[in-house]
Scaffold this motif. Structure first.
Motif, short mmCIF file in Angstrom:
data_model
loop_
_atom_site.label_atom_id
_atom_site.label_comp_id
_atom_site.label_asym_id
_atom_site.label_seq_id
_atom_site.Cartn_x
_atom_site.Cartn_y
_atom_site.Cartn_z
N ASP A 11 0.81 -1.22 0.00
CA ASP A 11 0.00 0.00 0.00
C ASP A 11 0.85 1.27 0.00
N GLY A 12 2.18 1.14 -0.04
CA GLY A 12 3.06 2.29 -0.09
C GLY A 12 3.20 3.03 1.24
N SER A 13 2.66 2.48 2.32
CA SER A 13 2.68 3.19 3.60
C SER A 13 4.04 3.19 4.28
N VAL A 14 4.91 2.30 3.91
CA VAL A 14 6.27 2.26 4.47
C VAL A 14 7.26 2.18 3.32
N MET A 15 8.25 3.05 3.36
CA MET A 15 9.34 3.02 2.39
C MET A 15 10.61 2.65 3.15
N LEU A 16 11.41 1.79 2.56
CA LEU A 16 12.65 1.32 3.18
C LEU A 16 13.78 1.47 2.17
N HIS A 47 12.07 7.61 9.67
CA HIS A 47 11.48 8.82 9.09
C HIS A 47 10.02 8.54 8.81
N GLU A 48 9.25 9.56 8.66
CA GLU A 48 7.84 9.37 8.31
C GLU A 48 7.72 9.40 6.81
N PRO A 49 7.37 8.39 6.11
CA PRO A 49 6.87 7.10 6.57
C PRO A 49 7.86 5.97 6.32
N GLY A 50 9.14 6.15 6.60
CA GLY A 50 10.05 5.09 6.22
C GLY A 50 11.25 4.91 7.12
N LEU A 51 12.12 4.02 6.64
CA LEU A 51 13.33 3.64 7.35
C LEU A 51 14.51 3.75 6.41
N LEU A 52 15.61 4.28 6.91
CA LEU A 52 16.87 4.30 6.17
C LEU A 52 17.84 3.45 6.97
N ASN A 147 3.04 -9.29 18.06
CA ASN A 147 1.85 -10.14 18.15
C ASN A 147 1.83 -11.24 17.10
N GLY A 148 2.91 -11.35 16.33
CA GLY A 148 2.99 -12.39 15.31
C GLY A 148 2.59 -11.93 13.92
N HIS A 149 1.99 -10.74 13.80
CA HIS A 149 1.63 -10.22 12.48
C HIS A 149 2.90 -9.93 11.68
N ARG A 150 2.83 -10.19 10.39
CA ARG A 150 3.99 -9.98 9.51
C ARG A 150 3.56 -9.16 8.30
N ASP A 151 4.38 -8.18 7.93
CA ASP A 151 4.15 -7.37 6.74
C ASP A 151 5.32 -7.58 5.79
N LEU A 152 5.06 -8.19 4.65
CA LEU A 152 6.09 -8.44 3.65
C LEU A 152 6.33 -7.18 2.83
N LEU A 153 7.58 -6.79 2.69
CA LEU A 153 7.95 -5.65 1.83
C LEU A 153 8.38 -6.19 0.48
N ARG A 154 8.15 -5.38 -0.55
CA ARG A 154 8.48 -5.77 -1.91
C ARG A 154 9.42 -4.71 -2.52
#
Length: 156
Positions: A11-16, A47-52, A147-154
């Motif tokens: 959904d583009g909510s996190v950029m890495l 950073h909002e909305p990501g990680l460097l 909590n065990g939830h996983r978000d796969l990044l692409r």
């Protein structure tokens, strides 16, 4: 370098972004032949909305490396994290973990998932843990929640 630097949630909510230095660490530790698994911690800035991700530690002499197992012991890695935290006035922080698998396209094992969930639960800042597996041809990149939830990044 074979490993992609930019990643996102669907959904583009996190950029890495992985710095070139981090990607070089990944490339230098790809498991070829009979080499053992490698790994370390990932450090960087939020950073909002990501990680460097700017630093990936490498195995210390205290870590345990086997063909199909990497056990990171905290001593050397924790010292690097504390030093960079202080030097950056708290902006460079622990982001997550990385290790290798002897697979072209890596997938997490049950041991990996259990460890990531445990480490995510232990995070003082309650942010999800960035979990990376370095394969011979690709990366597996996800955010692991306590909590065990996983978000796969692409790749982006």
């Amino acid at each position: 370098m074979r490993h992609v630097s930019d990643w996102t949630l669907d959904d583009g909510s996190v950029m890495l972004n992985f710095s070139d230095e981090v990607r070089r660490v990944f490339e230098n530790n790809v498991q070829l032949g009979d080499s053992p698994e490698s790994g370390g911690i990932l450090l960087g800035t939020v950073h909002e909305p990501g990680l460097l991700v700017t630093v990936a530690t490498t195995p210390s002499r205290l870590d345990r490396q086997f063909r199909y197992l990497f056990e990171r012991l905290p001593f050397g890695h924790r010292a690097v994290a504390k030093r960079l935290w202080r030097a950056s006035n708290g902006t460079t922080r622990y982001i997550g973990e990385w290790h290798t698998h002897p697979q072209d396209i890596p997938t997490p094992s049950g041991i990996d998932l259990d460890e990531w969930r445990k480490l995510a639960r232990m995070r003082a800042d309650k942010l999800p843990l960035l979990a990376v597996i370095v394969g011979r041809e690709a990366l597996h990149v996800e955010l692991a929640h306590g909590n065990g939830h996983r978000d796969l990044l692409r790749p982006y």
